[in-house]
Write a protein that holds these residues in place. Sequence first.
Motif, PDB file in Angstrom:
ATOM      1  N   GLN A   1       0.840  -1.190   0.000  1.00 38.68           N
ATOM      2  CA  GLN A   1       0.000   0.000   0.000  1.00 38.68           C
ATOM      3  C   GLN A   1       0.877   1.242   0.000  1.00 38.68           C
ATOM      4  OE1 GLN A   1      -3.390   0.133  -0.123  1.00 38.68           O
ATOM      5  NE2 GLN A   1      -3.473  -2.101  -0.244  1.00 38.68           N
ATOM      6  N   ASP A   2       0.425   2.270  -0.698  1.00 42.25           N
ATOM      7  CA  ASP A   2       1.069   3.574  -0.610  1.00 42.25           C
ATOM      8  C   ASP A   2       0.044   4.573  -0.109  1.00 42.25           C
ATOM      9  OD1 ASP A   2      -0.262   3.292  -3.153  1.00 42.25           O
ATOM     10  OD2 ASP A   2       0.586   5.227  -3.713  1.00 42.25           O
ATOM     11  N   PHE A   3       0.491   5.486   0.741  1.00 44.78           N
ATOM     12  CA  PHE A   3      -0.372   6.555   1.220  1.00 44.78           C
ATOM     13  C   PHE A   3       0.508   7.742   1.581  1.00 44.78           C
ATOM     14  CE2 PHE A   3       0.412   3.498   4.617  1.00 44.78           C
ATOM     15  CZ  PHE A   3       0.950   4.277   5.626  1.00 44.78           C
ATOM     16  N   TYR A   4      -0.133   8.872   1.834  1.00 44.11           N
ATOM     17  CA  TYR A   4       0.575  10.132   1.995  1.00 44.11           C
ATOM     18  C   TYR A   4       0.025  10.846   3.220  1.00 44.11           C
ATOM     19  CZ  TYR A   4       1.526   8.630  -2.703  1.00 44.11           C
ATOM     20  OH  TYR A   4       1.894   7.859  -3.769  1.00 44.11           O
TER      21      TYR A   4
ATOM     22  N   PHE B   1      -3.777  14.206   8.437  1.00 44.92           N
ATOM     23  CA  PHE B   1      -4.551  13.975   7.219  1.00 44.92           C
ATOM     24  C   PHE B   1      -3.789  12.965   6.377  1.00 44.92           C
ATOM     25  CE2 PHE B   1      -6.009  15.112   2.828  1.00 44.92           C
ATOM     26  CZ  PHE B   1      -7.301  14.647   2.995  1.00 44.92           C
ATOM     27  N   LEU B   2      -4.366  11.774   6.262  1.00 39.68           N
ATOM     28  CA  LEU B   2      -3.786  10.661   5.515  1.00 39.68           C
ATOM     29  C   LEU B   2      -4.641  10.429   4.282  1.00 39.68           C
ATOM     30  CD1 LEU B   2      -2.665   7.255   7.024  1.00 39.68           C
ATOM     31  CD2 LEU B   2      -4.258   7.309   5.114  1.00 39.68           C
ATOM     32  N   PHE B   3      -4.011  10.266   3.113  1.00 38.02           N
ATOM     33  CA  PHE B   3      -4.807  10.134   1.899  1.00 38.02           C
ATOM     34  C   PHE B   3      -4.082   9.287   0.861  1.00 38.02           C
ATOM     35  CE2 PHE B   3      -2.096  13.801   1.518  1.00 38.02           C
ATOM     36  CZ  PHE B   3      -1.673  13.838   0.196  1.00 38.02           C
ATOM     37  N   ASN B   4      -4.868   8.767  -0.064  1.00 37.70           N
ATOM     38  CA  ASN B   4      -4.347   8.033  -1.208  1.00 37.70           C
ATOM     39  C   ASN B   4      -5.010   8.612  -2.455  1.00 37.70           C
ATOM     40  OD1 ASN B   4      -3.912   6.063  -3.312  1.00 37.70           O
ATOM     41  ND2 ASN B   4      -3.323   4.622  -1.721  1.00 37.70           N
ATOM     42  N   PRO B   5      -4.291   9.444  -3.212  1.00 40.21           N
ATOM     43  CA  PRO B   5      -4.905  10.131  -4.353  1.00 40.21           C
ATOM     44  C   PRO B   5      -5.078   9.227  -5.559  1.00 40.21           C
ATOM     45  CG  PRO B   5      -2.592  10.683  -4.215  1.00 40.21           C
ATOM     46  CD  PRO B   5      -2.889   9.811  -3.018  1.00 40.21           C
ATOM     47  N   ARG B   6      -6.016   9.603  -6.386  1.00 38.72           N
ATOM     48  CA  ARG B   6      -6.217   8.883  -7.648  1.00 38.72           C
ATOM     49  C   ARG B   6      -5.313   9.525  -8.701  1.00 38.72           C
ATOM     50  NH1 ARG B   6     -10.942   5.752  -7.446  1.00 38.72           N
ATOM     51  NH2 ARG B   6     -12.385   6.306  -5.779  1.00 38.72           N
ATOM     52  N   PHE B   7      -4.059   9.091  -8.754  1.00 37.70           N
ATOM     53  CA  PHE B   7      -3.108   9.656  -9.705  1.00 37.70           C
ATOM     54  C   PHE B   7      -3.399   9.260 -11.148  1.00 37.70           C
ATOM     55  CE2 PHE B   7       0.044   9.476  -6.077  1.00 37.70           C
ATOM     56  CZ  PHE B   7       0.113  10.845  -5.929  1.00 37.70           C
ATOM     57  N   PHE B   8      -4.038   8.122 -11.339  1.00 38.09           N
ATOM     58  CA  PHE B   8      -3.902   7.426 -12.609  1.00 38.09           C
ATOM     59  C   PHE B   8      -5.177   7.381 -13.448  1.00 38.09           C
ATOM     60  CE2 PHE B   8      -1.257   5.612  -9.276  1.00 38.09           C
ATOM     61  CZ  PHE B   8      -0.009   5.952  -9.769  1.00 38.09           C
ATOM     62  N   LEU B   9      -6.016   8.382 -13.311  1.00 37.27           N
ATOM     63  CA  LEU B   9      -7.283   8.335 -14.033  1.00 37.27           C
ATOM     64  C   LEU B   9      -7.279   9.143 -15.327  1.00 37.27           C
ATOM     65  CD1 LEU B   9      -9.768   8.649 -11.050  1.00 37.27           C
ATOM     66  CD2 LEU B   9      -8.950   6.592 -12.172  1.00 37.27           C
ATOM     67  N   ILE B  10      -6.157   9.789 -15.674  1.00 34.11           N
ATOM     68  CA  ILE B  10      -6.176  10.738 -16.784  1.00 34.11           C
ATOM     69  C   ILE B  10      -5.461  10.218 -18.031  1.00 34.11           C
ATOM     70  CG2 ILE B  10      -6.338  12.734 -15.261  1.00 34.11           C
ATOM     71  CD1 ILE B  10      -3.350  13.148 -15.617  1.00 34.11           C
ATOM     72  N   LYS B  11      -4.877   9.028 -17.971  1.00 33.27           N
ATOM     73  CA  LYS B  11      -4.122   8.504 -19.100  1.00 33.27           C
ATOM     74  C   LYS B  11      -4.979   7.533 -19.919  1.00 33.27           C
ATOM     75  CE  LYS B  11      -0.368  10.607 -17.715  1.00 33.27           C
ATOM     76  NZ  LYS B  11       0.170  11.769 -18.435  1.00 33.27           N
TER      77      LYS B  11
ATOM     78  N   THR C   1       2.569  20.325   2.281  1.00 33.32           N
ATOM     79  CA  THR C   1       3.502  19.328   1.781  1.00 33.32           C
ATOM     80  C   THR C   1       3.216  17.989   2.445  1.00 33.32           C
ATOM     81  OG1 THR C   1       5.207  20.989   1.414  1.00 33.32           O
ATOM     82  CG2 THR C   1       5.932  18.710   1.574  1.00 33.32           C
ATOM     83  N   ALA C   2       3.249  16.921   1.650  1.00 26.68           N
ATOM     84  CA  ALA C   2       2.946  15.592   2.171  1.00 26.68           C
ATOM     85  C   ALA C   2       4.127  14.654   1.966  1.00 26.68           C
ATOM     86  CB  ALA C   2       1.710  15.023   1.484  1.00 26.68           C
ATOM     87  N   SER C   3       4.349  13.788   2.948  1.00 30.99           N
ATOM     88  CA  SER C   3       5.338  12.720   2.832  1.00 30.99           C
ATOM     89  C   SER C   3       4.671  11.485   2.250  1.00 30.99           C
ATOM     90  CB  SER C   3       5.928  12.380   4.202  1.00 30.99           C
ATOM     91  OG  SER C   3       6.729  13.425   4.685  1.00 30.99           O
ATOM     92  N   ALA C   4       5.471  10.677   1.541  1.00 27.32           N
ATOM     93  CA  ALA C   4       4.965   9.449   0.933  1.00 27.32           C
ATOM     94  C   ALA C   4       5.486   8.238   1.695  1.00 27.32           C
ATOM     95  CB  ALA C   4       5.404   9.368  -0.525  1.00 27.32           C
ATOM     96  N   PHE C   5       4.618   7.237   1.827  1.00 29.27           N
ATOM     97  CA  PHE C   5       4.988   5.993   2.493  1.00 29.27           C
ATOM     98  C   PHE C   5       4.559   4.828   1.606  1.00 29.27           C
ATOM     99  CE2 PHE C   5       4.320   9.223   5.692  1.00 29.27           C
ATOM    100  CZ  PHE C   5       5.466   9.113   6.470  1.00 29.27           C
ATOM    101  N   PHE C   6       5.527   3.986   1.246  1.00 27.72           N
ATOM    102  CA  PHE C   6       5.280   2.824   0.401  1.00 27.72           C
ATOM    103  C   PHE C   6       5.586   1.586   1.248  1.00 27.72           C
ATOM    104  CE2 PHE C   6       6.839   6.318  -2.268  1.00 27.72           C
ATOM    105  CZ  PHE C   6       5.752   6.493  -3.115  1.00 27.72           C
ATOM    106  N   ILE C   7       4.546   0.901   1.683  1.00 22.55           N
ATOM    107  CA  ILE C   7       4.703  -0.201   2.628  1.00 22.55           C
ATOM    108  C   ILE C   7       4.565  -1.544   1.908  1.00 22.55           C
ATOM    109  CG2 ILE C   7       3.908  -1.203   4.795  1.00 22.55           C
ATOM    110  CD1 ILE C   7       4.996   1.651   5.063  1.00 22.55           C
ATOM    111  N   GLN C   8       5.677  -2.275   1.810  1.00 22.61           N
ATOM    112  CA  GLN C   8       5.607  -3.629   1.260  1.00 22.61           C
ATOM    113  C   GLN C   8       4.890  -4.546   2.246  1.00 22.61           C
ATOM    114  OE1 GLN C   8       9.634  -4.866   0.371  1.00 22.61           O
ATOM    115  NE2 GLN C   8       9.531  -4.086  -1.716  1.00 22.61           N
TER     116      GLN C   8
END
Length: 370
Positions: free
Chosen positions: A206-209, A269-279, A244-251
């Motif tokens: 999971q990744d979250f910010y 404030f913890l969030f997971n944005p929808r980065f990938f809807l525009i391609k 500014t948000a930090s990123a966390f990528f948890i294996q």
Amino acid sequence: MKGILFIFFLLLSIVGYANDGAYFMSGNQLIPIKETSIEVRKEILSLKRVNNDFLEVTVDYTFFNPEKKVKTILVGFEAFSPSGDADFFPKNGQHPYMSDFTVNLNKEILSYEISYVSTENHNKKFSLQEIEKNREELDFAEFYYVYHFNATFKPGENHLVHTYMFRLSGSVDYLYDFEYILTAANRWANNQIDDFTLNIDMGNYQDFYINQTFFKSVERWTINGSGEKISNFMKEYRMSEGDTASAFFIQNGTLQFKEKNFHPKGELFLFNPRFFLIKNTFSLENNLPFNKDVAVFFDEIENKEALKVLQNLPYARRGYIFTNQVLKDYYEKMPWYVPNKEYVPEPNKLEEAELKWLNDLEKIKVKNTN
């Protein structure tokens, strides 16, 4: 409870999602509604994501009563009303997206009441009949929920465990997001939390910010497992005016933040944005998500090399070291990629969502097959 309910904390402004999402609720600290001498010696806040859409919250407090006799105070827990596509009307008198609310003080379960307090006038409470009228006339709530109870603190240390479950918010901008009001802790007598711990378990791969509102860098965080963390990764643009948000990528494993004499100046404030809807077409110029739950977000694939990159995403998440130059060059540029010399690909051990990802790729057209 009779009389006027006074709330000794500031409310955060609520951002309405209109029809593009549902803001289910925002959690708050347990805080004294009336002035008190009780101190917070220790707090362990644990957040665990369950069944993808729900968050289990456990708050373990150690309070200190400096007086020589027992002291009873009124304590409140605030939850904002749902908005957007969510129904804000109480369900069996309680928040419609909140369940399993419990308070255990010194091994005794406490009973509680619920009030519906005006967002405009904190001295005003609504009845269910007034809320029903509000529901018919407006598509948003003019009140928030306050779960309140009497807490009797014995002299010295007192142990209180508070739990609840609620549905994560979501919108066109976020897969999910979660807000927790940390600054309410400053309302206790010692104006801080002497020993604060925050544990976050959002699941594997999971990744979250997290907005850097109460910490300056990821050096204050520990990954108990494997993963990657990056300070100042992005600007969060909606809920917190570009913090500014930090990123966390948890294996695998959990994330932990600890601090002594914690006097928060901002909220969680913890969030997971929808980065990938525009391609529409995926190419090697596009980044791939770390989150294992993401679905195929493109209509076609640029070429066979891009297809190969997509097919190897589940193994890259686990740190597979590629010998193929295209795969090696691509994944070493991903901020979340952590090489693991010990990992050997095992397709039969992939997550269900990843198997669906691979299956869905077979249905996508490859633009250039040369």
